[in-house]
Scaffold this motif. Structure first.
Motif, PDB file in Angstrom:
ATOM      1  N   GLY A 171       0.804  -1.200   0.000  1.00 19.16           N
ATOM      2  CA  GLY A 171       0.000   0.000   0.000  1.00 19.16           C
ATOM      3  C   GLY A 171       0.844   1.260   0.000  1.00 19.16           C
ATOM      4  N   ALA A 172       0.531   2.173   0.939  1.00 21.61           N
ATOM      5  CA  ALA A 172       1.207   3.466   0.983  1.00 21.61           C
ATOM      6  C   ALA A 172       2.421   3.451   1.897  1.00 21.61           C
ATOM      7  CB  ALA A 172       0.215   4.538   1.430  1.00 21.61           C
ATOM      8  N   VAL A 173       2.886   2.284   2.305  1.00 19.10           N
ATOM      9  CA  VAL A 173       4.032   2.235   3.208  1.00 19.10           C
ATOM     10  C   VAL A 173       5.228   2.933   2.572  1.00 19.10           C
ATOM     11  CG1 VAL A 173       4.909   0.007   2.389  1.00 19.10           C
ATOM     12  CG2 VAL A 173       5.372   0.725   4.723  1.00 19.10           C
ATOM     13  N   SER A 211       4.192   2.568   7.877  1.00 22.84           N
ATOM     14  CA  SER A 211       2.897   2.486   7.181  1.00 22.84           C
ATOM     15  C   SER A 211       2.066   3.754   7.296  1.00 22.84           C
ATOM     16  CB  SER A 211       2.077   1.306   7.728  1.00 22.84           C
ATOM     17  OG  SER A 211       1.548   1.592   9.013  1.00 22.84           O
ATOM     18  N   ALA A 212       2.429   4.661   8.204  1.00 22.63           N
ATOM     19  CA  ALA A 212       1.631   5.886   8.390  1.00 22.63           C
ATOM     20  C   ALA A 212       2.528   7.016   8.872  1.00 22.63           C
ATOM     21  CB  ALA A 212       0.499   5.637   9.384  1.00 22.63           C
ATOM     22  N   PRO A 213       3.441   7.485   8.039  1.00 25.83           N
ATOM     23  CA  PRO A 213       4.375   8.535   8.462  1.00 25.83           C
ATOM     24  C   PRO A 213       3.655   9.750   9.040  1.00 25.83           C
ATOM     25  CG  PRO A 213       5.002   7.652   6.331  1.00 25.83           C
ATOM     26  CD  PRO A 213       3.655   7.077   6.639  1.00 25.83           C
ATOM     27  N   GLY A 214       4.105  10.180  10.202  1.00 23.05           N
ATOM     28  CA  GLY A 214       3.551  11.373  10.828  1.00 23.05           C
ATOM     29  C   GLY A 214       2.276  11.154  11.600  1.00 23.05           C
ATOM     30  N   HIS A 268      -2.122  -2.089   9.649  1.00 23.41           N
ATOM     31  CA  HIS A 268      -2.423  -0.727   9.220  1.00 23.41           C
ATOM     32  C   HIS A 268      -3.911  -0.566   8.944  1.00 23.41           C
ATOM     33  CE1 HIS A 268      -1.677   3.213   7.389  1.00 23.41           C
ATOM     34  NE2 HIS A 268      -2.579   2.849   6.498  1.00 23.41           N
ATOM     35  N   ALA A 269      -4.508  -1.544   8.263  1.00 22.59           N
ATOM     36  CA  ALA A 269      -5.937  -1.474   7.966  1.00 22.59           C
ATOM     37  C   ALA A 269      -6.775  -1.475   9.232  1.00 22.59           C
ATOM     38  CB  ALA A 269      -6.330  -2.655   7.075  1.00 22.59           C
ATOM     39  N   ALA A 270      -6.242  -2.043  10.313  1.00 24.18           N
ATOM     40  CA  ALA A 270      -6.955  -2.095  11.588  1.00 24.18           C
ATOM     41  C   ALA A 270      -6.709  -0.877  12.461  1.00 24.18           C
ATOM     42  CB  ALA A 270      -6.556  -3.360  12.342  1.00 24.18           C
TER      43      ALA A 270
END
Length: 277
Positions: A2-4, A21-24, A52-54
């Motif tokens: 994904g967006a990792v 997986s979710a910078p910032g 990440h989806a969870a």
């Protein structure tokens, strides 16, 4: 994945790599995923996607000498305690005070060390395949036989030469059950990379096998697979006495590389454990 995104940070003068997986994102609980030998951060792709989806933020570093991280020139650079300090330095850089920690193989050893020596940084602990270092070190003859390769890996120079070949002691023969063996061989064929990967064994042999380590306060999920060619169930079961928090153990089918071979089952177990926090 994904967006990792892949990022880099400095620790001990080394440029080290990690996946995020979710910078910032400061509103997501963080999960630190630690790989073992002969892997790198990308081994966690299925777990990163599911967690990440969870709603979790997944941080997966390449430990020193592995993946896209720099290679250390000295054996001491691969001390497990220093590698744990690298991971915590990464969390500091990202503004993360506490995280759930998940580790497989040597990554499990690192996860235990983090929970033992930096308990204030660990929310919940998940260890795959390898038990508490004291339980592992005191395991009986069956574990010593299964772990014969550890002594082989200590033979610097000789083990590299044999592991790189095609004979009985080649990496393909010793770790031939790895689901991504071609990728492993390609990665470790780069100059200096096989030696770097092996140094975690050489730098930590005494500390893991001959020293006693305290119990951990974190609630712990321990997983062991019944066809693991390298580790006995006894060393994981004995770890219960080294955990002061809630202990949950589950025996799985399958072989050693749980994240790669049983991703859906592992993801379900991770989510159930981490959501209890």
């Amino acid at each position: 994945m994904g967006a990792v995104r892949r990022g880099y940070f400095d620790s001990r003068g080394f440029r080290l790599s990690y996946l995020d997986s979710a910078p910032g994102a400061r509103d997501r609980p963080a999960v630190l995923l630690l790989h073992g030998f002969p892997d790198e951060a990308g081994m966690w792709v299925a777990q990163i996607d599911a967690l990440h989806a969870a709603g979790f933020r997944c941080i997966a570093p390449d430990t020193i000498g592995c993946g896209e991280s720099a290679v250390g020139a000295q054996l001491h650079d691969y001390s497990a305690r220093l590698i744990v300090a690298d991971a915590l330095a990464l969390l500091d850089q990202l503004g993360i005070a506490q995280a759930h920690i998940v580790g497989h193989d040597w990554g499990a050893v690192l996860a235990w060390y983090a929970a033992i020596y930096y308990p204030q940084r660990v929310l919940r602990l998940v260890v795959l395949s390898v038990g508490h270092p004291t339980a592992y070190g005191r395991a009986g003859l069956a574990q010593k036989i299964k772990g014969w390769y550890v002594l082989f890996f200590l033979l610097a120079g000789l083990s590299e030469r044999l592991l790189s070949g095609n004979g009985r002691f080649s990496l393909r023969r010793v770790f031939g059950t790895h689901p991504q063996m071609d990728a492993v061989m390609q990665r470790l064929s780069a100059p200096g990379r096989l030696t770097a990967a092996l140094r975690i064994y050489r730098a930590n042999f005494v500390d893991v096998l001959f020293r006693s380590h305290p119990a951990v306060p974190a609630s712990t999920l321990a997983l062991w697979s019944e066809c693991d060619a390298f580790l006995t169930e006894s060393q994981m079961l004995a770890s219960e006495s080294r955990v002061r928090g809630k202990w949950r153990y589950q025996r799985l089918g399958g072989r050693h590389w749980i994240p790669l071979e049983q991703p859906a089952l592992l993801n379900d177990l991770l989510l159930a454990h981490l959501r209890e926090a």
